[in-house]
Design a protein around this motif. Structure first.
Motif, PDB file in Angstrom:
ATOM      1  N   GLY A   1       3.344  17.500 -97.639  1.00 49.38           N
ATOM      2  CA  GLY A   1       2.783  16.834 -96.480  1.00 49.38           C
ATOM      3  C   GLY A   1       1.685  17.650 -95.822  1.00 49.38           C
ATOM      4  N   ILE A   2       1.893  18.953 -95.741  1.00 50.36           N
ATOM      5  CA  ILE A   2       0.885  19.825 -95.143  1.00 50.36           C
ATOM      6  C   ILE A   2      -0.408  19.734 -95.931  1.00 50.36           C
ATOM      7  CG2 ILE A   2       0.256  22.244 -94.778  1.00 50.36           C
ATOM      8  CD1 ILE A   2       3.221  22.701 -94.023  1.00 50.36           C
ATOM      9  N   TYR A   3      -0.328  19.820 -97.229  1.00 54.51           N
ATOM     10  CA  TYR A   3      -1.547  19.770 -98.024  1.00 54.51           C
ATOM     11  C   TYR A   3      -2.263  18.435 -97.880  1.00 54.51           C
ATOM     12  CZ  TYR A   3      -0.778  24.187-100.421  1.00 54.51           C
ATOM     13  OH  TYR A   3      -0.622  25.504-100.707  1.00 54.51           O
ATOM     14  N   ILE A   4      -1.517  17.348 -97.885  1.00 56.38           N
ATOM     15  CA  ILE A   4      -2.164  16.047 -97.771  1.00 56.38           C
ATOM     16  C   ILE A   4      -2.858  15.918 -96.418  1.00 56.38           C
ATOM     17  CG2 ILE A   4      -1.773  13.553 -97.643  1.00 56.38           C
ATOM     18  CD1 ILE A   4       0.344  13.934 -99.848  1.00 56.38           C
ATOM     19  N   GLY A   5      -2.206  16.347 -95.359  1.00 56.29           N
ATOM     20  CA  GLY A   5      -2.825  16.309 -94.030  1.00 56.29           C
ATOM     21  C   GLY A   5      -4.086  17.151 -93.962  1.00 56.29           C
ATOM     22  N   GLU A   6      -4.052  18.323 -94.583  1.00 54.74           N
ATOM     23  CA  GLU A   6      -5.226  19.193 -94.603  1.00 54.74           C
ATOM     24  C   GLU A   6      -6.365  18.564 -95.391  1.00 54.74           C
ATOM     25  OE1 GLU A   6      -3.838  22.927 -96.118  1.00 54.74           O
ATOM     26  OE2 GLU A   6      -2.765  23.407 -94.281  1.00 54.74           O
ATOM     27  N   ILE A   7      -6.043  17.917 -96.488  1.00 55.26           N
ATOM     28  CA  ILE A   7      -7.073  17.265 -97.302  1.00 55.26           C
ATOM     29  C   ILE A   7      -7.722  16.132 -96.519  1.00 55.26           C
ATOM     30  CG2 ILE A   7      -7.481  15.876 -99.379  1.00 55.26           C
ATOM     31  CD1 ILE A   7      -5.150  17.553-100.663  1.00 55.26           C
ATOM     32  N   ILE A   8      -6.920  15.327 -95.849  1.00 54.37           N
ATOM     33  CA  ILE A   8      -7.462  14.218 -95.055  1.00 54.37           C
ATOM     34  C   ILE A   8      -8.384  14.750 -93.965  1.00 54.37           C
ATOM     35  CG2 ILE A   8      -6.860  12.365 -93.438  1.00 54.37           C
ATOM     36  CD1 ILE A   8      -4.223  12.046 -95.119  1.00 54.37           C
ATOM     37  N   LYS A   9      -7.924  15.755 -93.244  1.00 57.22           N
ATOM     38  CA  LYS A   9      -8.734  16.319 -92.158  1.00 57.22           C
ATOM     39  C   LYS A   9     -10.029  16.936 -92.707  1.00 57.22           C
ATOM     40  CE  LYS A   9      -6.820  18.459 -88.685  1.00 57.22           C
ATOM     41  NZ  LYS A   9      -6.142  19.488 -87.844  1.00 57.22           N
ATOM     42  N   ARG A  10      -9.924  17.669 -93.814  1.00 56.59           N
ATOM     43  CA  ARG A  10     -11.112  18.297 -94.404  1.00 56.59           C
ATOM     44  C   ARG A  10     -12.125  17.249 -94.842  1.00 56.59           C
ATOM     45  NH1 ARG A  10      -8.927  21.755 -97.907  1.00 56.59           N
ATOM     46  NH2 ARG A  10      -8.847  20.247 -99.579  1.00 56.59           N
ATOM     47  N   TRP A  11     -11.662  16.199 -95.520  1.00 49.99           N
ATOM     48  CA  TRP A  11     -12.582  15.153 -95.963  1.00 49.99           C
ATOM     49  C   TRP A  11     -13.242  14.471 -94.773  1.00 49.99           C
ATOM     50  CZ3 TRP A  11     -13.173  11.829-100.625  1.00 49.99           C
ATOM     51  CH2 TRP A  11     -12.995  12.551-101.795  1.00 49.99           C
ATOM     52  N   ARG A  12     -12.482  14.212 -93.729  1.00 50.29           N
ATOM     53  CA  ARG A  12     -13.038  13.557 -92.549  1.00 50.29           C
ATOM     54  C   ARG A  12     -14.115  14.432 -91.912  1.00 50.29           C
ATOM     55  NH1 ARG A  12     -12.213  13.962 -87.417  1.00 50.29           N
ATOM     56  NH2 ARG A  12     -10.282  15.165 -87.531  1.00 50.29           N
ATOM     57  N   ARG A  13     -13.836  15.698 -91.799  1.00 52.64           N
ATOM     58  CA  ARG A  13     -14.816  16.608 -91.198  1.00 52.64           C
ATOM     59  C   ARG A  13     -16.054  16.767 -92.078  1.00 52.64           C
ATOM     60  NH1 ARG A  13     -10.859  21.211 -88.526  1.00 52.64           N
ATOM     61  NH2 ARG A  13     -10.255  19.933 -86.737  1.00 52.64           N
ATOM     62  N   LEU A  14     -15.863  16.835 -93.394  1.00 51.64           N
ATOM     63  CA  LEU A  14     -17.004  16.929 -94.308  1.00 51.64           C
ATOM     64  C   LEU A  14     -17.896  15.695 -94.222  1.00 51.64           C
ATOM     65  CD1 LEU A  14     -15.353  18.500 -97.486  1.00 51.64           C
ATOM     66  CD2 LEU A  14     -17.073  19.561 -96.010  1.00 51.64           C
ATOM     67  N   LYS A  15     -17.278  14.549 -93.991  1.00 49.56           N
ATOM     68  CA  LYS A  15     -18.039  13.302 -93.849  1.00 49.56           C
ATOM     69  C   LYS A  15     -18.668  13.179 -92.466  1.00 49.56           C
ATOM     70  CE  LYS A  15     -16.970  11.330 -97.857  1.00 49.56           C
ATOM     71  NZ  LYS A  15     -17.923  10.791 -98.807  1.00 49.56           N
ATOM     72  N   GLY A  16     -18.249  14.065 -91.549  1.00 56.02           N
ATOM     73  CA  GLY A  16     -18.798  14.043 -90.196  1.00 56.02           C
ATOM     74  C   GLY A  16     -18.392  12.818 -89.394  1.00 56.02           C
ATOM     75  N   ILE A  17     -17.155  12.357 -89.613  1.00 48.95           N
ATOM     76  CA  ILE A  17     -16.692  11.177 -88.884  1.00 48.95           C
ATOM     77  C   ILE A  17     -15.468  11.526 -88.039  1.00 48.95           C
ATOM     78  CG2 ILE A  17     -17.658   9.492 -90.491  1.00 48.95           C
ATOM     79  CD1 ILE A  17     -14.911   9.212 -91.763  1.00 48.95           C
ATOM     80  N   SER A  18     -15.296  10.786 -86.980  1.00 49.97           N
ATOM     81  CA  SER A  18     -14.155  10.968 -86.092  1.00 49.97           C
ATOM     82  C   SER A  18     -12.934  10.255 -86.671  1.00 49.97           C
ATOM     83  CB  SER A  18     -14.474  10.389 -84.717  1.00 49.97           C
ATOM     84  OG  SER A  18     -14.625   8.980 -84.812  1.00 49.97           O
ATOM     85  N   GLN A  19     -11.788  10.543 -86.083  1.00 48.11           N
ATOM     86  CA  GLN A  19     -10.584   9.811 -86.477  1.00 48.11           C
ATOM     87  C   GLN A  19     -10.757   8.325 -86.201  1.00 48.11           C
ATOM     88  OE1 GLN A  19      -7.280  11.599 -84.419  1.00 48.11           O
ATOM     89  NE2 GLN A  19      -7.061  13.234 -85.932  1.00 48.11           N
ATOM     90  N   GLU A  20     -11.409   8.010 -85.096  1.00 46.72           N
ATOM     91  CA  GLU A  20     -11.633   6.605 -84.734  1.00 46.72           C
ATOM     92  C   GLU A  20     -12.483   5.896 -85.794  1.00 46.72           C
ATOM     93  OE1 GLU A  20     -11.063   3.180 -82.809  1.00 46.72           O
ATOM     94  OE2 GLU A  20     -10.203   5.055 -82.111  1.00 46.72           O
ATOM     95  N   GLU A  21     -13.544   6.558 -86.232  1.00 44.78           N
ATOM     96  CA  GLU A  21     -14.416   5.964 -87.254  1.00 44.78           C
ATOM     97  C   GLU A  21     -13.661   5.777 -88.570  1.00 44.78           C
ATOM     98  OE1 GLU A  21     -17.782   4.332 -89.080  1.00 44.78           O
ATOM     99  OE2 GLU A  21     -17.353   4.672 -86.964  1.00 44.78           O
TER     100      GLU A  21
END
Length: 85
Positions: free
Chosen positions: A6-26
């Motif tokens: 679970g930790i790894y999956i959460g980190e991957i999601i957060k990393r991809w979102r930040r790399l894409k430069g998008i917010s959680q809302e987007e």
């Protein structure tokens, strides 16, 4: 599902979102997933189903295979499988 997975999956999601430069809302809008659930995923309070992973891939603008390949690179699937059996 173990805590490490679970930790790894959460980190991957957060990393991809930040790399894409998008917010959680987007990401929520693009993925058609509630923003609070994305927050839970990133904080490892929930683990995504395969359907959620597919929606996230859509939200990231990538094919599911590419997103799953990233998850696969970071997780030890043999270890996870042994815990499920």
């Amino acid at each position: 599902m173990n805590k490490k997975e679970g930790i790894y999956i959460g980190e991957i999601i957060k990393r991809w979102r930040r790399l894409k430069g998008i917010s959680q809302e987007e990401l929520a809008v693009r993925s058609r997933i509630d923003r609070s659930y994305i927050s839970e995923l990133e904080r490892n309070q929930s683990s995504p189903s395969i359907f959620t992973v597919l929606k996230l891939a859509k939200g990231f603008g990538t094919c599911p295979g590419q997103f799953l390949a990233e998850i696969h690179r970071e997780l030890d699937f043999d270890q996870i499988f042994e815990q499920l059996v």
